[in-house]
Write a protein that holds these residues in place. Structure first.
Motif: not given
Length: 149
Positions: A112-141
């Protein structure tokens, strides 16, 4: 609740911090955040290790080791250990899902733009991470990482 915060300091350096219930986490900031800042300087390096972590999460591999500039990271389904390559200090054991989520978000932050920060809550388990991370990963991988090709 664990929250990650990525930001750019006054000198333009990208930094990572993790807070547990609003308090800086000594374990996460000493090991995980230091490793992100020192060993993952590009989305390519994030994507490469995420690919190895994906194999662990799917049960296709038992261990994934990353040797960077500052840390050797050993990830297993049972957890992740960090070894500081300069001090030989070993520690910072965290769950696999916390590394996967943090690394995926770090890649998003680097992209992302270098001047912008990023804040997120860490999900509690791998299943929750899969759901949340998929959108994040799709944006740049790459398509290869997303599809497992």
């Amino acid at each position: 609740m664990k929250n990650l915060k990525f930001y750019v300091d006054k000198s333009g350096v990208k930094l990572a911090r993790i807070f547990v219930n609003g308090v800086p986490s000594a374990i996460h900031n000493t090991f995980l955040c230091d490793a992100l800042e020192g060993d993952f300087q590009s989305t390519d390096s994030c994507e490469l290790y995420l690919g190895a972590l994906k194999k662990i999460a799917l049960g296709k591999e038992e261990v994934a080791i990353w040797s960077g500039n500052a840390y050797e990271i050993t990830a297993r389904a049972s957890g992740v250990k960090f070894e500081n390559l300069h001090t030989e200090e070993i520690g910072g054991e965290i769950p696999l899902h916390e590394l996967v989520f943090s690394l995926a978000c770090w890649g998003e932050f680097l992209e992302g733009p270098s001047e912008e920060g990023l804040e997120k809550s860490i999900p509690d388990n791998l299943d929750m991470v899969r759901a949340v991370v998929l959108d994040t990963i799709l944006s740049w991988t790459s398509k290869e990482w997303r599809t497992g090709s």
